[in-house]
Design a protein around this motif. Structure first.
Motif, PDB file in Angstrom:
ATOM      1  N   SER A  83       0.913  -1.125  -0.087  1.00  7.95           N
ATOM      2  CA  SER A  83      -0.061  -0.136  -0.070  1.00  7.95           C
ATOM      3  C   SER A  83       0.944   1.172  -0.129  1.00  7.95           C
ATOM      4  O   SER A  83       0.489   2.409  -0.483  1.00  7.95           O
ATOM      5  CB  SER A  83      -0.943   0.068   1.237  1.00  7.95           C
ATOM      6  N   LEU A  84       2.325   1.135   0.493  1.00  8.49           N
ATOM      7  CA  LEU A  84       2.969   2.278   0.409  1.00  8.49           C
ATOM      8  C   LEU A  84       4.100   2.133  -0.692  1.00  8.49           C
ATOM      9  O   LEU A  84       5.049   3.258  -0.777  1.00  8.49           O
ATOM     10  CB  LEU A  84       4.061   2.187   1.819  1.00  8.49           C
ATOM     11  N   GLY A  85       3.706   1.260  -1.631  1.00  6.13           N
ATOM     12  CA  GLY A  85       4.560   1.428  -2.865  1.00  6.13           C
ATOM     13  C   GLY A  85       5.863   0.434  -2.926  1.00  6.13           C
ATOM     14  O   GLY A  85       6.814   0.689  -3.708  1.00  6.13           O
ATOM     15  N   TYR A  86       5.951  -0.480  -1.811  1.00 11.86           N
ATOM     16  CA  TYR A  86       7.138  -1.485  -1.768  1.00 11.86           C
ATOM     17  C   TYR A  86       6.711  -2.896  -2.049  1.00 11.86           C
ATOM     18  O   TYR A  86       5.520  -3.248  -1.587  1.00 11.86           O
ATOM     19  CB  TYR A  86       7.769  -1.222  -0.339  1.00 11.86           C
ATOM     20  N   ASN A  87       7.551  -3.615  -2.276  1.00  6.74           N
ATOM     21  CA  ASN A  87       7.266  -4.932  -2.610  1.00  6.74           C
ATOM     22  C   ASN A  87       8.015  -5.950  -1.681  1.00  6.74           C
ATOM     23  O   ASN A  87       9.283  -5.327  -1.567  1.00  6.74           O
ATOM     24  CB  ASN A  87       7.547  -5.459  -4.128  1.00  6.74           C
ATOM     25  N   VAL A  88       7.555  -6.523  -1.105  1.00  5.91           N
ATOM     26  CA  VAL A  88       8.373  -7.528  -0.012  1.00  5.91           C
ATOM     27  C   VAL A  88       9.022  -8.810  -0.903  1.00  5.91           C
ATOM     28  O   VAL A  88       8.310  -9.479  -1.466  1.00  5.91           O
ATOM     29  CB  VAL A  88       7.433  -8.016   1.026  1.00  5.91           C
ATOM     30  N   VAL A  89      10.367  -8.716  -0.857  1.00  8.65           N
ATOM     31  CA  VAL A  89      11.185  -9.669  -1.526  1.00  8.65           C
ATOM     32  C   VAL A  89      11.343 -11.020  -0.747  1.00  8.65           C
ATOM     33  O   VAL A  89      11.193 -12.098  -1.078  1.00  8.65           O
ATOM     34  CB  VAL A  89      12.594  -9.079  -2.039  1.00  8.65           C
ATOM     35  N   LYS A  90      11.348 -10.888   0.464  1.00 11.40           N
ATOM     36  CA  LYS A  90      11.520 -12.009   1.388  1.00 11.40           C
ATOM     37  C   LYS A  90      10.747 -11.473   2.692  1.00 11.40           C
ATOM     38  O   LYS A  90      10.968 -10.236   2.869  1.00 11.40           O
ATOM     39  CB  LYS A  90      12.986 -11.988   1.949  1.00 11.40           C
ATOM     40  N   LEU A  91      10.243 -12.451   3.292  1.00 11.81           N
ATOM     41  CA  LEU A  91       9.479 -12.557   4.639  1.00 11.81           C
ATOM     42  C   LEU A  91       9.864 -13.555   5.578  1.00 11.81           C
ATOM     43  O   LEU A  91       9.585 -14.645   5.177  1.00 11.81           O
ATOM     44  CB  LEU A  91       8.153 -12.230   4.215  1.00 11.81           C
ATOM     45  N   ASP A  92      10.346 -13.277   6.888  1.00 12.19           N
ATOM     46  CA  ASP A  92      10.856 -14.392   7.730  1.00 12.19           C
ATOM     47  C   ASP A  92      10.331 -14.099   9.008  1.00 12.19           C
ATOM     48  O   ASP A  92      10.471 -13.067   9.658  1.00 12.19           O
ATOM     49  CB  ASP A  92      12.305 -14.236   7.771  1.00 12.19           C
ATOM     50  N   ARG A  93       9.253 -15.022   9.685  1.00 10.94           N
ATOM     51  CA  ARG A  93       8.784 -14.694  11.112  1.00 10.94           C
ATOM     52  C   ARG A  93       9.852 -15.174  11.988  1.00 10.94           C
ATOM     53  O   ARG A  93      10.264 -16.487  11.984  1.00 10.94           O
ATOM     54  CB  ARG A  93       7.529 -15.440  11.007  1.00 10.94           C
ATOM     55  N   VAL A  94      10.252 -14.299  13.009  1.00 10.74           N
ATOM     56  CA  VAL A  94      11.469 -14.774  13.770  1.00 10.74           C
ATOM     57  C   VAL A  94      10.968 -14.940  15.196  1.00 10.74           C
ATOM     58  O   VAL A  94      11.484 -15.584  16.106  1.00 10.74           O
ATOM     59  CB  VAL A  94      12.597 -13.618  13.579  1.00 10.74           C
ATOM     60  N   GLU A  95       9.735 -14.450  15.422  1.00 11.73           N
ATOM     61  CA  GLU A  95       9.154 -14.684  16.760  1.00 11.73           C
ATOM     62  C   GLU A  95       7.564 -14.947  16.834  1.00 11.73           C
ATOM     63  O   GLU A  95       7.051 -14.078  15.843  1.00 11.73           O
ATOM     64  CB  GLU A  95       9.397 -13.300  17.727  1.00 11.73           C
ATOM     65  N   TYR A  96       7.287 -15.434  17.613  1.00 12.07           N
ATOM     66  CA  TYR A  96       5.677 -15.639  17.729  1.00 12.07           C
ATOM     67  C   TYR A  96       5.229 -15.925  19.132  1.00 12.07           C
ATOM     68  O   TYR A  96       5.515 -16.883  19.761  1.00 12.07           O
ATOM     69  CB  TYR A  96       5.296 -16.966  16.782  1.00 12.07           C
ATOM     70  N   ALA A  97       4.434 -14.969  19.461  1.00  9.36           N
ATOM     71  CA  ALA A  97       3.980 -14.985  21.153  1.00  9.36           C
ATOM     72  C   ALA A  97       5.402 -14.938  21.836  1.00  9.36           C
ATOM     73  O   ALA A  97       6.273 -14.202  21.838  1.00  9.36           O
ATOM     74  CB  ALA A  97       3.038 -16.182  21.238  1.00  9.36           C
ATOM     75  N   THR A  98       5.548 -15.829  22.584  1.00  3.15           N
ATOM     76  CA  THR A  98       6.596 -15.996  23.530  1.00  3.15           C
ATOM     77  C   THR A  98       7.700 -17.033  22.759  1.00  3.15           C
ATOM     78  O   THR A  98       9.054 -17.109  23.479  1.00  3.15           O
ATOM     79  CB  THR A  98       6.437 -16.789  24.884  1.00  3.15           C
TER      80      THR A  98
END
Length: 242
Positions: free
Chosen positions: A193-208
């Motif tokens: 929505s801000l004009g950027y494309n995500v090339v890579k997405l990595d979830r590093v934390e979830y809850a605790t």
């Protein structure tokens, strides 16, 4: 233990869905159909679901570092690789991933047979936090930090970041964003929505939980202390009927 919780912990369904199964007359205790979800089940009771005897499963909690190219599902009819292919457990154990990561995303996934916990982790009211590290297709303008923290209107409502910062000072393409929304592909859509494309997405934390120490494609069991912290931090574990 309440009957609907017994069904949930046996891997039949979530506790909420178990209420409907019970009210529809699909569950019997000691040969008698029980339609009260709050019926108390004793250890000596024999519980059947649609004529088949059920037993409580031992709860299993697994942390997986999902690699690219795998869908977040327990099976697939279109030939896609799914995350359960990465987990080798002997015996028939009904497991399922909590939440989702799309095929092109990587990172932390919780996999369990605890339907009650999974339902609560997925419920919006508990606002479970997730921390992602993303790589964008171009340098990110710092003026958009405030906009993401305030909230951006997407097709399915307003979503916002709880925290956002440059992952490394040396690169303005690498962004860390913490968010509690569980909407589909919300991080990618916010940046889009801000004009950027995500090339890579990595979830590093979830809850605790953190994926620290796990290479891509690797998994491990949660420790007892990790399970305890996960439940204690977010939920009051009483026995509500629904």
């Amino acid at each position: 233990m309440f009957l609907n919780k017994f069904l949930s912990q046996s891997g039949i369904s979530s506790r909420r869905k178990a209420v409907n199964e019970i009210k529809n007359g699909h569950v019997s205790v000691n040969g008698h159909v029980i339609k009260d979800p709050a019926f108390r089940v004793k250890e000596s009771d024999t519980v059947t679901y649609k004529g088949k005897k059920i037993q409580q499963e031992k709860h299993i909690y697994i942390l997986l570092n999902k690699p690219e190219g795998y869908i977040t599902a327990v099976s697939d009819t279109h030939g896609h690789k799914h995350v359960m292919d990465l987990i080798d457990l002997r015996g028939k154990v009904r497991l399922f991933p909590v939440g989702r990561l799309d095929k092109d995303s990587t990172g932390l996934l919780l996999i369990t047979n605890d339907g009650d916990l999974a339902q609560k982790l997925a419920h919006p009211k508990y606002e479970i936090s997730k921390l992602y590290e993303v790589v964008l297709d171009q340098n990110f303008d710092s003026e958009f930090f405030a906009k993401l923290l305030q909230g951006i209107k997407l097709k399915d409502g307003i979503s916002k970041a709880d925290k956002i910062f440059y992952t490394k000072r040396s690169s303005r393409k690498k962004i860390s964003i913490e968010i509690h929304s569980g909407k589909n592909r919300v991080v990618r859509r916010l940046f889009k929505s801000l004009g950027y494309n995500v090339v890579k997405l990595d979830r590093v934390e979830y809850a605790t939980l953190s994926k620290r120490g796990l290479n891509k494609g690797e998994w491990r069991y949660l420790t007892g202390e990790e399970v305890k912290k996960l439940k204690a931090r977010h939920f009051e574990y009483a026995e509500p009927v629904v």
